[in-house]
Design a protein around this motif. Structure first.
Motif, short mmCIF file in Angstrom:
data_model
loop_
_atom_site.label_atom_id
_atom_site.label_comp_id
_atom_site.label_asym_id
_atom_site.label_seq_id
_atom_site.Cartn_x
_atom_site.Cartn_y
_atom_site.Cartn_z
N PRO A 83 0.89 -1.08 0.03
CA PRO A 83 -0.06 0.01 0.03
C PRO A 83 0.91 1.34 -0.05
N GLY A 84 0.33 2.16 -0.67
CA GLY A 84 1.10 3.51 -0.56
C GLY A 84 1.33 4.22 0.85
N LEU A 85 0.25 3.70 1.80
CA LEU A 85 0.47 4.27 3.16
C LEU A 85 -0.25 3.16 3.91
N ARG A 86 0.62 2.40 4.69
CA ARG A 86 0.45 1.44 5.19
C ARG A 86 -0.62 1.68 6.53
N TYR A 87 -1.46 0.99 6.83
CA TYR A 87 -2.32 1.38 7.85
C TYR A 87 -2.18 0.31 9.12
N VAL A 88 -2.40 0.96 10.14
CA VAL A 88 -2.06 0.16 11.37
C VAL A 88 -3.15 0.55 12.56
N LEU A 89 -4.14 -0.56 12.87
CA LEU A 89 -5.18 0.04 14.07
C LEU A 89 -4.72 -0.03 15.09
N GLY A 90 -4.72 1.04 15.85
CA GLY A 90 -4.34 1.44 17.02
C GLY A 90 -5.67 0.85 18.10
N ARG A 91 -5.19 1.22 19.52
CA ARG A 91 -6.31 0.87 20.37
C ARG A 91 -6.78 1.96 21.28
N ASN A 92 -5.77 3.02 21.34
CA ASN A 92 -6.13 4.23 22.15
C ASN A 92 -5.54 5.66 21.28
N GLU A 93 -6.61 6.56 20.96
CA GLU A 93 -5.76 7.64 20.24
C GLU A 93 -4.57 8.26 20.77
N GLN A 94 -4.64 8.38 22.01
CA GLN A 94 -3.55 9.16 22.45
C GLN A 94 -2.23 8.18 22.33
N ALA A 95 -2.28 6.93 22.60
CA ALA A 95 -1.18 5.97 22.36
C ALA A 95 -0.74 6.07 20.78
N MET A 96 -1.56 5.99 19.78
CA MET A 96 -1.16 6.05 18.25
C MET A 96 -0.33 7.47 18.35
N VAL A 97 -0.50 8.42 18.69
CA VAL A 97 0.31 9.61 18.38
C VAL A 97 1.61 9.29 19.15
N HIS A 98 1.59 8.50 20.56
CA HIS A 98 2.93 8.08 21.19
C HIS A 98 3.71 7.40 20.22
N THR A 99 2.99 6.49 19.46
CA THR A 99 3.69 5.60 18.62
C THR A 99 4.50 6.33 17.30
N ALA A 100 3.56 7.15 16.81
CA ALA A 100 4.39 8.11 16.00
C ALA A 100 5.28 8.82 16.38
N VAL A 101 5.33 9.39 17.57
CA VAL A 101 6.22 10.37 18.03
C VAL A 101 7.53 9.22 18.34
N GLY A 102 7.44 7.88 19.01
CA GLY A 102 8.45 7.19 19.14
C GLY A 102 9.31 6.91 18.01
N HIS A 103 8.55 6.85 16.57
CA HIS A 103 9.08 6.40 15.55
C HIS A 103 9.76 7.55 15.08
N ALA A 104 9.44 8.73 14.88
CA ALA A 104 9.79 10.03 14.74
C ALA A 104 11.36 10.36 15.46
N LYS A 105 11.20 10.19 16.87
CA LYS A 105 12.52 10.23 17.61
C LYS A 105 13.58 9.25 17.14
N HIS A 106 13.31 8.03 17.00
CA HIS A 106 14.13 7.00 16.46
C HIS A 106 14.78 7.64 15.20
N ARG A 107 13.92 7.77 14.41
CA ARG A 107 14.30 8.17 12.77
C ARG A 107 14.94 9.51 12.78
N ASP A 108 15.38 10.48 13.97
CA ASP A 108 15.83 11.57 13.95
C ASP A 108 14.98 12.72 13.17
N ARG A 109 13.84 12.53 13.30
CA ARG A 109 12.66 13.59 12.80
C ARG A 109 12.65 13.64 11.53
N LEU A 110 13.33 12.63 10.67
CA LEU A 110 13.31 12.46 9.10
C LEU A 110 12.06 11.76 8.86
N SER A 111 11.27 10.87 9.45
CA SER A 111 10.06 10.17 9.33
C SER A 111 9.02 10.11 10.31
N THR A 112 7.83 9.95 10.00
CA THR A 112 6.81 9.80 11.25
C THR A 112 5.59 9.31 10.68
#
Length: 652
Positions: free
Chosen positions: A67-96
């Motif tokens: 898919p052009g944009l992979r979809y992942v089903l979260g369980r909590n909306e706040q937690a989904m943002v945290h997941t995106a932030v964790g990814h962005a921090k590990h990728r040196d802010r170049l991906s989110t």
């Protein structure tokens, strides 16, 4: 004239197609700006963004593509943002990731995540759904009604929490909103949460879009160079100093400046202290490294901070923990120089502001200081202070018999837990934490051996970040194990994303430390004269107070019920074995949870530092009155940091 070529899509379909074509580039290396979209669907987005993601997935499956944009089903909306932030921090802010939620509570559940992202200067795209732009059915389910402002919705709460905010009430507004959001997300000086509010009727509205909107677009992430005259001023200030200290912040990591910092420290001999975000800027064992600074710092870094006549901040925003609430730097007339890509942060403490990318700025400063080195006395004191602290860490990882013999059967100290995990994991593995007493202990005690080995969210110190943040790191990098250190209080806030890890078959290791309450706040409460009130998970006793014994809560059983593999340990040897088993756990095995109980009465070594939390100025409690006296005494060490920036006379 030939009319421009167009394609007819809904607004939501256009969003998905656009996001799939965005890339970042720095130093010639490219990666996707959006790794995917995390989402929970409701009546606000199920027929909009949800339908668009489905269509994208079906089209890719029929073509045999991803898919052009992979979809992942979260369980909590706040937690989904945290997941995106964790990814962005590990990728040196170049991906989110993009994050979508439904109208009302689904969207406002993301507010905490938005605040965390913006405070930490980390990019994430939020797509909260809104009520009808046409208002044809108003008021609809979950709509906020304000008699004096019919155009206000709950999504307006995102405005002060976002670095970029727009609401798309017409399809024609979408291109500018998407381009504006991506501009902010990829700007190192401006990045944070970018929010585009999408009313539910607009998401489903069709429009003829110019095909150029969906062409591949590469966002260049710049490395702004230092202004030569200001660079010279900072170099003069360094030459004029006798006891300089570097404070390395998160900007060192985000700009990939670790090697540049090492070269600078080795060439000049200046000791390097670290903020939470900057920990790991130099690896453990580097001769100039003196560890954490401030309220959760090492005695080595804090002793040097108290004596410093020049403090050089690199990529730090100077939070109160890093400065020990402005008591860490006590030398009369101490001056500051701040190298930061953001002028807002560079200008703090009335210092010399060197606005530049951390790596390019350090390279230039190293060249400008060619031949200069700290004095022998300062270098020797740095080494002596660090050796003393490192010995205290050893004694915390392997405490003496008088400590271990006093522990109840089956209990460990938190220092032992951290020591075992630190010593028995691979240097490239990632330790992750966010709130409670463990971030402070990790800041002081953890020995970082890889530039990406330490991930603590301490800008917002958000309980519950640990598991979804670890999921984000695991999604960003499947070549490392991620060890999420979480206390029982933080675990109870947000264990839900264990289910996401099960569903996506993502390996993450959760070290669940059970101490029956809020360890950190309990200690703080006691120090402030509030007697640990309301910080223990206990029954209500006969006198009405919450001191009637521990609750029979089985968090290990809870984790099992969510699909995680759980190991319960009751000794140091069992913990060593559990860590080995966790490392051997398959990459597609889902979450692995290690449950261990600790004694909250055993603390890590003191940082000999302070944190400003006001105490009641009058009280009938003797404990509070004593704490108030101590507070007033500590306030005397606070400094305004308003010294002039002009350095002493020197020659270049």
């Amino acid at each position: 004239m030939t009319p421009p070529e167009t394609v007819r899509l809904t607004v939501a379909q256009a969003v998905v197609r656009f996001l799939a074509q965005q890339w970042t580039e720095r130093d010639g290396e490219r990666q996707r700006l959006f790794a995917g979209c995390l989402g929970i669907f409701g009546h606000g987005n199920v027929a909009g963004i949800g339908q668009a993601l489905l269509e994208d997935e079906v089209r890719a499956a029929e073509a045999g593509d991803e898919p052009g944009l992979r979809y992942v089903l979260g369980r909590n909306e706040q937690a989904m943002v945290h997941t995106a932030v964790g990814h962005a921090k590990h990728r040196d802010r170049l991906s989110t990731w993009a994050v979508t939620a439904s109208v009302g509570p689904g969207s406002t559940n993301m507010l905490t995540g938005a605040a965390l992202a913006t405070i930490n200067r980390l990019p994430v795209l939020l797509l909260p759904s809104g009520t009808f732009a046409t208002r044809v059915s108003a008021p609809v389910l979950q709509e906020l009604e304000l008699p004096h402002a019919a155009d206000v919705s709950v999504n307006d709460a995102f405005r002060p929490l976002s670095r970029f905010y727009d609401q798309v009430d017409r399809p024609e507004q979408l291109p500018a909103a998407l381009l504006g959001a991506c501009r902010v997300l990829t700007d190192p000086a401006e990045t944070g949460a970018a929010t585009i509010s999408l009313p539910q009727d607009v998401q489903a509205e069709a429009f003829d879009w110019p095909v150029e909107l969906f062409a591949e677009r590469v966002w260049h992430v710049a490395r702004p160079p230092a202004e030569p005259s200001r660079l010279g001023d900072v170099a003069d200030a360094v030459r004029a100093s006798e006891r300089p200290l570097v404070v390395a912040g998160g900007g060192v990591h985000y700009s990939g400046a670790e090697a540049a910092l090492a070269a600078f420290a080795e060439a000049t001999g200046i000791p390097v202290a670290e903020t939470q975000a900057g920990k790991g800027s130099l690896p453990h064992g580097h001769p100039q490294l003196v560890g954490a600074v401030g309220s959760t710092g090492t005695t080595a870094a804090n002793a040097l901070a108290a004596e410093a006549d020049l403090v050089i901040g690199i990529g730090t925003r100077w939070s109160d923990f890093a400065t020990a609430s402005r008591t860490a730097f006590r030398e009369n007339g101490v001056r500051f120089a701040s190298l930061n890509v953001a002028s807002f942060d560079a200008g703090k403490h009335s210092g010399l502001a060197l606005v530049a990318d951390a790596r390019s700025g350090l390279d230039a400063l190293t060249e400008a200081l060619d031949g200069w080195h700290v004095g022998t006395a300062h270098a020797e004191r740095t080494a002596d202070l660090w050796q003393q602290w490192d010995a205290r860490v050893e004694a915390t990882y392997d405490p003496p018999a008088e400590v271990t013999d006093a522990l109840a059967e089956g209990l460990l100290t938190q220092g032992q837990v951290l020591g075992v995990v630190n010593e028995h994991t691979d240097p490239r593995d990632v330790v992750l934490c966010a709130a409670g007493s463990m971030p402070g202990d990790l800041h002081k005690l953890w020995r970082v051996r890889d530039r990406k080995g330490y991930h603590v969210e301490y800008g917002y110190s958000c309980m519950g970040y640990e598991i979804p943040g670890a999921l984000g790191v695991a999604l960003a990098d499947d070549t490392r194990d991620v060890f999420a250190m979480v206390g029982d209080g933080g675990y109870l806030m947000m264990p839900t994303e264990l289910v996401v890890a099960v569903q996506e078959r993502v390996k993450l290791v959760v070290v669940l430390v059970q101490n029956h309450g809020f360890h950190s706040i309990g200690s703080l409460s006691e120090g402030l004269g509030s007697q640990r009130f309301g910080t223990s998970y206990e029954y209500r006793g006969g006198d009405g107070r919450l001191d009637g014994g521990h609750l029979p809560v089985d968090l290990a059983a809870n984790a099992r019920s969510l699909g995680a593999h759980v190991v319960e340990v009751h000794s140091r040897d069992e913990l060593v074995a559990a860590v080995a088993d966790a490392r051997a756990w398959p990459r597609d095995g889902g979450p692995f949870v290690i449950h261990v109980e600790t004694d909250p009465r055993v603390h890590s070594p003191s940082s000999d530092s302070w944190w400003d939390v006001p105490v009641a100025q009058t009280s009938t409690l003797e404990s509070t009155r004593a704490a108030s006296d101590a507070y007033r005494a500590a306030k005397a060490d606070q400094r305004p940091h308003l010294a002039p920036t002009t350095p002493k006379e020197t020659t270049r």
